[in-house]
Structure formats: C-alpha cells, structure tokens
Design a protein around this motif. Structure first.
Motif, PDB file in Angstrom:
ATOM      1  N   GLY A 158      12.165  -1.929   1.234  1.00 19.51           N
ATOM      2  CA  GLY A 158      11.120  -2.939   0.601  1.00 19.51           C
ATOM      3  C   GLY A 158       9.969  -2.068  -0.292  1.00 19.51           C
ATOM      4  O   GLY A 158       9.569  -2.324  -1.150  1.00 19.51           O
ATOM      5  N   ASP A 159       9.691  -0.807   0.469  1.00 18.99           N
ATOM      6  CA  ASP A 159       8.478   0.213  -0.179  1.00 18.99           C
ATOM      7  C   ASP A 159       9.054   0.647  -1.382  1.00 18.99           C
ATOM      8  O   ASP A 159       8.386   0.665  -2.663  1.00 18.99           O
ATOM      9  CB  ASP A 159       8.489   1.387   0.840  1.00 18.99           C
ATOM     10  N   GLY A 160      10.388   0.908  -1.482  1.00 22.84           N
ATOM     11  CA  GLY A 160      11.058   1.249  -2.633  1.00 22.84           C
ATOM     12  C   GLY A 160      11.019   0.266  -3.949  1.00 22.84           C
ATOM     13  O   GLY A 160      10.869   0.666  -4.969  1.00 22.84           O
ATOM     14  N   PHE A 161      11.281  -0.908  -3.349  1.00 22.69           N
ATOM     15  CA  PHE A 161      11.134  -1.926  -4.511  1.00 22.69           C
ATOM     16  C   PHE A 161       9.929  -2.290  -5.066  1.00 22.69           C
ATOM     17  O   PHE A 161       9.507  -2.523  -6.361  1.00 22.69           O
ATOM     18  CB  PHE A 161      11.624  -3.599  -3.954  1.00 22.69           C
ATOM     19  N   VAL A 162       8.750  -1.948  -4.394  1.00 23.15           N
ATOM     20  CA  VAL A 162       7.329  -1.786  -4.648  1.00 23.15           C
ATOM     21  C   VAL A 162       7.048  -0.851  -5.891  1.00 23.15           C
ATOM     22  O   VAL A 162       6.338  -0.968  -6.829  1.00 23.15           O
ATOM     23  CB  VAL A 162       6.490  -1.746  -3.600  1.00 23.15           C
ATOM     24  N   ILE A 163       7.757   0.396  -5.290  1.00 24.33           N
ATOM     25  CA  ILE A 163       7.493   1.515  -6.229  1.00 24.33           C
ATOM     26  C   ILE A 163       8.186   1.131  -7.712  1.00 24.33           C
ATOM     27  O   ILE A 163       7.577   1.395  -8.632  1.00 24.33           O
ATOM     28  CB  ILE A 163       8.199   2.733  -5.804  1.00 24.33           C
ATOM     29  N   ALA A 164       9.443   0.658  -7.426  1.00 21.52           N
ATOM     30  CA  ALA A 164      10.232   0.388  -8.768  1.00 21.52           C
ATOM     31  C   ALA A 164       9.410  -0.699  -9.676  1.00 21.52           C
ATOM     32  O   ALA A 164       9.339  -0.654 -11.045  1.00 21.52           O
ATOM     33  CB  ALA A 164      11.385  -0.249  -8.557  1.00 21.52           C
ATOM     34  N   ARG A 165       8.624  -1.711  -8.821  1.00 23.62           N
ATOM     35  CA  ARG A 165       7.852  -2.938  -9.710  1.00 23.62           C
ATOM     36  C   ARG A 165       6.705  -2.103 -10.536  1.00 23.62           C
ATOM     37  O   ARG A 165       6.456  -2.561 -11.527  1.00 23.62           O
ATOM     38  CB  ARG A 165       7.489  -4.042  -8.606  1.00 23.62           C
ATOM     39  N   TYR A 166       5.980  -1.105  -9.654  1.00 17.20           N
ATOM     40  CA  TYR A 166       5.024  -0.492 -10.548  1.00 17.20           C
ATOM     41  C   TYR A 166       5.651   0.088 -11.893  1.00 17.20           C
ATOM     42  O   TYR A 166       4.786   0.320 -12.762  1.00 17.20           O
ATOM     43  CB  TYR A 166       4.234   0.508  -9.566  1.00 17.20           C
ATOM     44  N   ASN A 171       0.849  -1.154  -0.051  1.00 19.97           N
ATOM     45  CA  ASN A 171      -0.035  -0.190  -0.117  1.00 19.97           C
ATOM     46  C   ASN A 171       0.646   1.491  -0.002  1.00 19.97           C
ATOM     47  O   ASN A 171       0.578   2.217  -0.798  1.00 19.97           O
ATOM     48  CB  ASN A 171      -0.737   0.173   1.161  1.00 19.97           C
ATOM     49  N   ALA A 172       1.791   1.221   0.711  1.00 15.78           N
ATOM     50  CA  ALA A 172       2.836   2.499   0.643  1.00 15.78           C
ATOM     51  C   ALA A 172       3.318   2.621  -0.726  1.00 15.78           C
ATOM     52  O   ALA A 172       3.612   3.723  -1.168  1.00 15.78           O
ATOM     53  CB  ALA A 172       3.854   2.274   1.919  1.00 15.78           C
ATOM     54  N   GLY A 173       3.955   1.574  -0.900  1.00 15.62           N
ATOM     55  CA  GLY A 173       4.651   1.693  -2.458  1.00 15.62           C
ATOM     56  C   GLY A 173       3.669   2.361  -3.563  1.00 15.62           C
ATOM     57  O   GLY A 173       4.126   3.034  -4.311  1.00 15.62           O
ATOM     58  N   ARG A 174       2.510   1.482  -3.419  1.00 12.31           N
ATOM     59  CA  ARG A 174       1.476   2.116  -4.467  1.00 12.31           C
ATOM     60  C   ARG A 174       1.108   3.456  -4.478  1.00 12.31           C
ATOM     61  O   ARG A 174       1.110   4.304  -5.268  1.00 12.31           O
ATOM     62  CB  ARG A 174       0.269   1.085  -4.368  1.00 12.31           C
ATOM     63  N   SER A 175       0.981   3.919  -3.090  1.00 10.09           N
ATOM     64  CA  SER A 175       0.666   5.296  -2.794  1.00 10.09           C
ATOM     65  C   SER A 175       1.705   6.158  -3.571  1.00 10.09           C
ATOM     66  O   SER A 175       1.390   7.364  -3.910  1.00 10.09           O
ATOM     67  CB  SER A 175       0.381   5.531  -1.297  1.00 10.09           C
ATOM     68  N   ASP A 201       1.790   6.366  -7.248  1.00  5.80           N
ATOM     69  CA  ASP A 201       0.612   7.202  -7.659  1.00  5.80           C
ATOM     70  C   ASP A 201       0.896   8.664  -7.463  1.00  5.80           C
ATOM     71  O   ASP A 201       0.732   9.465  -8.494  1.00  5.80           O
ATOM     72  CB  ASP A 201      -0.720   6.816  -6.940  1.00  5.80           C
ATOM     73  N   LEU A 202       1.590   9.016  -6.338  1.00  6.24           N
ATOM     74  CA  LEU A 202       1.840  10.368  -6.213  1.00  6.24           C
ATOM     75  C   LEU A 202       2.970  10.925  -7.347  1.00  6.24           C
ATOM     76  O   LEU A 202       2.790  11.942  -7.878  1.00  6.24           O
ATOM     77  CB  LEU A 202       2.293  10.581  -4.797  1.00  6.24           C
ATOM     78  N   ILE A 203       3.913  10.089  -7.375  1.00  4.41           N
ATOM     79  CA  ILE A 203       4.872  10.410  -8.539  1.00  4.41           C
ATOM     80  C   ILE A 203       4.385  10.741  -9.711  1.00  4.41           C
ATOM     81  O   ILE A 203       4.356  11.675 -10.631  1.00  4.41           O
ATOM     82  CB  ILE A 203       6.179   9.409  -8.410  1.00  4.41           C
ATOM     83  N   LEU A 204       3.411   9.601 -10.173  1.00  2.90           N
ATOM     84  CA  LEU A 204       2.816   9.688 -11.367  1.00  2.90           C
ATOM     85  C   LEU A 204       1.923  10.925 -11.635  1.00  2.90           C
ATOM     86  O   LEU A 204       2.025  11.357 -12.775  1.00  2.90           O
ATOM     87  CB  LEU A 204       2.094   8.298 -11.721  1.00  2.90           C
TER      88      LEU A 204
END
Length: 78
Positions: free
Chosen positions: A60-68, A30-34, A37-40
């Motif tokens: 780990g949050d950063g890896f989620v961001i990168a995956r998206y 949830n943190a990574g996706r948020s 979304d903010l960056i996009l």
C-alpha cells in the motif's frame, strides 16, 4: 533510522492506532509521501520510476508513492 522486524512494526502500528488515534491509511499515506519526497530529493530529474509493491501494508505504501509520481506527470510502472 531504525530497523525493526515485521512483528515489531505491527506492534508500533497498533500502538499508534490505538493510543494516538491515527488510522492505518494515514500512516500509509505519511510513509508513502515521505519516501516520495526522499526519492525526489535524491533524484530530482527522475522522469521514469518503477515501484515494486508486495502484499500487505508495504504494498500500500508503494501505491501511495506511485500516485505521487503520477500526480507529478512521471512515467510510473507498478
């Protein structure tokens, strides 16, 4: 927005996990996706992104961001 210390964040995470039954990986997703979304929303034409991942849960949050971003076909460096 609230700013908390690492100790306060650990307490919040523990409470969320134990009282509400949300696993840490769900919180991380949830943190990574948020953040994604903010960056996009701020930079919709972003084609290249570098995500700095430290140790611990924030990494780990950063890896989620990168995956998206990778799933969107963006050029990602971690």
């Amino acid at each position: 927005m609230f700013v908390v210390t690492p100790e306060e964040m650990k307490k919040i995470d523990n409470r969320t996990t134990h009282e509400f039954g949300l696993e840490g990986k769900i919180l991380m997703e949830n943190a990574g996706r948020s953040v994604f979304d903010l960056i996009l929303n701020k930079i919709p034409s972003c084609d290249k992104i570098t995500v700095l991942c430290g140790k611990g849960n924030n990494g780990g949050d950063g890896f989620v961001i990168a995956r998206y971003f990778l799933n969107r076909g963006k050029d990602v460096s971690i």
